[in-house]
Scaffold this motif. Structure first.
Motif, PDB file in Angstrom:
ATOM      1  N   GLY A   1       0.791  -1.222   0.000  1.00  0.00           N
ATOM      2  CA  GLY A   1       0.000   0.000   0.000  1.00  0.00           C
ATOM      3  C   GLY A   1       0.823   1.271   0.000  1.00  0.00           C
ATOM      4  O   GLY A   1       0.289   2.352  -0.210  1.00  0.00           O
ATOM      5  N   GLU A   2       2.119   1.158   0.234  1.00  0.00           N
ATOM      6  CA  GLU A   2       2.996   2.329   0.261  1.00  0.00           C
ATOM      7  C   GLU A   2       3.770   2.527  -1.032  1.00  0.00           C
ATOM      8  O   GLU A   2       4.500   3.503  -1.177  1.00  0.00           O
ATOM      9  CB  GLU A   2       3.987   2.197   1.430  1.00  0.00           C
ATOM     10  N   VAL A   3       3.641   1.612  -1.990  1.00  0.00           N
ATOM     11  CA  VAL A   3       4.412   1.683  -3.226  1.00  0.00           C
ATOM     12  C   VAL A   3       3.871   2.813  -4.109  1.00  0.00           C
ATOM     13  O   VAL A   3       2.674   2.917  -4.338  1.00  0.00           O
ATOM     14  CB  VAL A   3       4.367   0.335  -3.993  1.00  0.00           C
ATOM     15  N   ARG A   4       4.779   3.624  -4.591  1.00  0.00           N
ATOM     16  CA  ARG A   4       4.433   4.727  -5.478  1.00  0.00           C
ATOM     17  C   ARG A   4       4.997   4.448  -6.872  1.00  0.00           C
ATOM     18  O   ARG A   4       5.885   3.621  -7.034  1.00  0.00           O
ATOM     19  CB  ARG A   4       4.994   6.038  -4.941  1.00  0.00           C
ATOM     20  N   LEU A   5       4.479   5.141  -7.853  1.00  0.00           N
ATOM     21  CA  LEU A   5       4.938   4.934  -9.228  1.00  0.00           C
ATOM     22  C   LEU A   5       6.452   5.130  -9.345  1.00  0.00           C
ATOM     23  O   LEU A   5       7.123   4.416 -10.084  1.00  0.00           O
ATOM     24  CB  LEU A   5       4.207   5.857 -10.199  1.00  0.00           C
ATOM     25  N   GLU A   6       6.999   6.079  -8.620  1.00  0.00           N
ATOM     26  CA  GLU A   6       8.440   6.334  -8.687  1.00  0.00           C
ATOM     27  C   GLU A   6       9.266   5.176  -8.133  1.00  0.00           C
ATOM     28  O   GLU A   6      10.460   5.082  -8.422  1.00  0.00           O
ATOM     29  CB  GLU A   6       8.782   7.628  -7.954  1.00  0.00           C
ATOM     30  N   ASP A   7       8.647   4.288  -7.359  1.00  0.00           N
ATOM     31  CA  ASP A   7       9.349   3.136  -6.795  1.00  0.00           C
ATOM     32  C   ASP A   7       9.455   1.978  -7.785  1.00  0.00           C
ATOM     33  O   ASP A   7      10.222   1.042  -7.553  1.00  0.00           O
ATOM     34  CB  ASP A   7       8.631   2.631  -5.535  1.00  0.00           C
ATOM     35  N   LEU A   8       8.684   2.029  -8.870  1.00  0.00           N
ATOM     36  CA  LEU A   8       8.662   0.930  -9.823  1.00  0.00           C
ATOM     37  C   LEU A   8       9.834   1.029 -10.790  1.00  0.00           C
ATOM     38  O   LEU A   8      10.299   2.128 -11.096  1.00  0.00           O
ATOM     39  CB  LEU A   8       7.343   0.947 -10.610  1.00  0.00           C
ATOM     40  N   PRO A   9      10.296  -0.113 -11.293  1.00  0.00           N
ATOM     41  CA  PRO A   9      11.398  -0.082 -12.265  1.00  0.00           C
ATOM     42  C   PRO A   9      10.943   0.542 -13.583  1.00  0.00           C
ATOM     43  O   PRO A   9       9.752   0.517 -13.915  1.00  0.00           O
ATOM     44  CB  PRO A   9      11.758  -1.558 -12.460  1.00  0.00           C
ATOM     45  N   ASP A  10      11.878   1.091 -14.313  1.00  0.00           N
ATOM     46  CA  ASP A  10      11.574   1.690 -15.613  1.00  0.00           C
ATOM     47  C   ASP A  10      11.644   0.587 -16.668  1.00  0.00           C
ATOM     48  O   ASP A  10      12.661   0.410 -17.337  1.00  0.00           O
ATOM     49  CB  ASP A  10      12.570   2.809 -15.922  1.00  0.00           C
ATOM     50  N   ASP A  11      10.541  -0.177 -16.792  1.00  0.00           N
ATOM     51  CA  ASP A  11      10.516  -1.294 -17.737  1.00  0.00           C
ATOM     52  C   ASP A  11       9.170  -1.347 -18.458  1.00  0.00           C
ATOM     53  O   ASP A  11       8.327  -0.470 -18.275  1.00  0.00           O
ATOM     54  CB  ASP A  11      10.824  -2.624 -17.030  1.00  0.00           C
ATOM     55  N   ASP A  12       8.984  -2.373 -19.276  1.00  0.00           N
ATOM     56  CA  ASP A  12       7.761  -2.494 -20.067  1.00  0.00           C
ATOM     57  C   ASP A  12       6.521  -2.703 -19.200  1.00  0.00           C
ATOM     58  O   ASP A  12       5.438  -2.244 -19.551  1.00  0.00           O
ATOM     59  CB  ASP A  12       7.881  -3.651 -21.062  1.00  0.00           C
ATOM     60  N   PHE A  13       6.658  -3.395 -18.071  1.00  0.00           N
ATOM     61  CA  PHE A  13       5.509  -3.629 -17.191  1.00  0.00           C
ATOM     62  C   PHE A  13       5.019  -2.311 -16.593  1.00  0.00           C
ATOM     63  O   PHE A  13       3.816  -2.048 -16.536  1.00  0.00           O
ATOM     64  CB  PHE A  13       5.854  -4.616 -16.080  1.00  0.00           C
ATOM     65  N   THR A  14       5.949  -1.478 -16.158  1.00  0.00           N
ATOM     66  CA  THR A  14       5.573  -0.180 -15.601  1.00  0.00           C
ATOM     67  C   THR A  14       4.963   0.710 -16.669  1.00  0.00           C
ATOM     68  O   THR A  14       3.970   1.404 -16.425  1.00  0.00           O
ATOM     69  CB  THR A  14       6.796   0.502 -14.958  1.00  0.00           C
ATOM     70  N   ALA A  15       5.513   0.680 -17.881  1.00  0.00           N
ATOM     71  CA  ALA A  15       4.951   1.462 -18.984  1.00  0.00           C
ATOM     72  C   ALA A  15       3.522   1.004 -19.278  1.00  0.00           C
ATOM     73  O   ALA A  15       2.634   1.828 -19.515  1.00  0.00           O
ATOM     74  CB  ALA A  15       5.828   1.329 -20.223  1.00  0.00           C
ATOM     75  N   SER A  16       3.286  -0.309 -19.243  1.00  0.00           N
ATOM     76  CA  SER A  16       1.947  -0.851 -19.461  1.00  0.00           C
ATOM     77  C   SER A  16       0.991  -0.381 -18.364  1.00  0.00           C
ATOM     78  O   SER A  16      -0.150   0.007 -18.631  1.00  0.00           O
ATOM     79  CB  SER A  16       2.014  -2.375 -19.513  1.00  0.00           C
ATOM     80  N   LEU A  17       1.449  -0.416 -17.124  1.00  0.00           N
ATOM     81  CA  LEU A  17       0.635   0.059 -16.002  1.00  0.00           C
ATOM     82  C   LEU A  17       0.288   1.534 -16.175  1.00  0.00           C
ATOM     83  O   LEU A  17      -0.859   1.937 -15.980  1.00  0.00           O
ATOM     84  CB  LEU A  17       1.374  -0.154 -14.680  1.00  0.00           C
ATOM     85  N   ARG A  18       1.255   2.335 -16.564  1.00  0.00           N
ATOM     86  CA  ARG A  18       1.005   3.762 -16.760  1.00  0.00           C
ATOM     87  C   ARG A  18      -0.011   4.005 -17.878  1.00  0.00           C
ATOM     88  O   ARG A  18      -0.859   4.902 -17.770  1.00  0.00           O
ATOM     89  CB  ARG A  18       2.312   4.492 -17.042  1.00  0.00           C
ATOM     90  N   ARG A  19       0.040   3.215 -18.945  1.00  0.00           N
ATOM     91  CA  ARG A  19      -0.952   3.352 -20.021  1.00  0.00           C
ATOM     92  C   ARG A  19      -2.353   3.008 -19.513  1.00  0.00           C
ATOM     93  O   ARG A  19      -3.321   3.701 -19.812  1.00  0.00           O
ATOM     94  CB  ARG A  19      -0.595   2.457 -21.213  1.00  0.00           C
ATOM     95  N   ARG A  20      -2.472   1.931 -18.733  1.00  0.00           N
ATOM     96  CA  ARG A  20      -3.785   1.559 -18.183  1.00  0.00           C
ATOM     97  C   ARG A  20      -4.291   2.635 -17.240  1.00  0.00           C
ATOM     98  O   ARG A  20      -5.478   2.968 -17.240  1.00  0.00           O
ATOM     99  CB  ARG A  20      -3.705   0.210 -17.470  1.00  0.00           C
ATOM    100  N   ARG A  21      -3.410   3.203 -16.427  1.00  0.00           N
ATOM    101  CA  ARG A  21      -3.809   4.268 -15.508  1.00  0.00           C
ATOM    102  C   ARG A  21      -4.329   5.475 -16.285  1.00  0.00           C
ATOM    103  O   ARG A  21      -5.322   6.091 -15.902  1.00  0.00           O
ATOM    104  CB  ARG A  21      -2.650   4.670 -14.605  1.00  0.00           C
ATOM    105  N   ALA A  22      -3.663   5.812 -17.395  1.00  0.00           N
ATOM    106  CA  ALA A  22      -4.097   6.957 -18.207  1.00  0.00           C
ATOM    107  C   ALA A  22      -5.488   6.704 -18.776  1.00  0.00           C
ATOM    108  O   ALA A  22      -6.339   7.599 -18.770  1.00  0.00           O
ATOM    109  CB  ALA A  22      -3.090   7.207 -19.325  1.00  0.00           C
ATOM    110  N   VAL A  23      -5.742   5.487 -19.239  1.00  0.00           N
ATOM    111  CA  VAL A  23      -7.063   5.148 -19.790  1.00  0.00           C
ATOM    112  C   VAL A  23      -8.132   5.278 -18.714  1.00  0.00           C
ATOM    113  O   VAL A  23      -9.246   5.727 -18.974  1.00  0.00           O
ATOM    114  CB  VAL A  23      -7.051   3.716 -20.377  1.00  0.00           C
ATOM    115  N   LEU A  24      -7.782   4.908 -17.488  1.00  0.00           N
ATOM    116  CA  LEU A  24      -8.734   4.959 -16.379  1.00  0.00           C
ATOM    117  C   LEU A  24      -8.844   6.348 -15.748  1.00  0.00           C
ATOM    118  O   LEU A  24      -9.670   6.568 -14.876  1.00  0.00           O
ATOM    119  CB  LEU A  24      -8.338   3.946 -15.300  1.00  0.00           C
TER     120      LEU A  24
END
Length: 98
Positions: free
Chosen positions: A2-25
């Motif tokens: 529950g404390e993980v922030r976007l800046e804590d995630l690695p800069d990889d394809d999974f994080t990019a995919s998550l960011r795209r889904r977040r933008a859609v939502l």
């Protein structure tokens, strides 16, 4: 979790995919934004419960999609080829190729 922030995630394809889904939502894409949020864009108070509900919802959607595909196949006499439920891994593969 529950404390993980976007800046804590690695800069990889999974994080990019998550960011795209977040933008859609319509969820924030700021580095300080929490990864795990509820429908009101707030951190859930009970993380294990929120994860159980999310898993239960995913299983329910997948089960309903499977049931609907069976009904369509029975009604129209052919198997439906395009799934009603798209696994997140498929979304990741689509984003990685673009």
């Amino acid at each position: 979790m529950g404390e993980v922030r976007l800046e804590d995630l690695p800069d990889d394809d999974f994080t990019a995919s998550l960011r795209r889904r977040r933008a859609v939502l319509g969820l924030p894409d700021l580095p300080e934004a929490y990864v795990l949020v509820d429908h009101d864009n707030e951190r859930p108070g009970d993380i294990p419960l929120a994860l159980r509900r999310a898993r239960s919802t995913r299983i329910s959607i997948d089960g309903n999609a499977h049931f609907c595909r069976g009904l369509l196949a029975t009604r129209y006499g052919e198997e439906v080829t395009s799934p009603a439920f798209v696994p997140l891994t498929d979304l990741h593969r689509e984003g990685a190729s673009s």
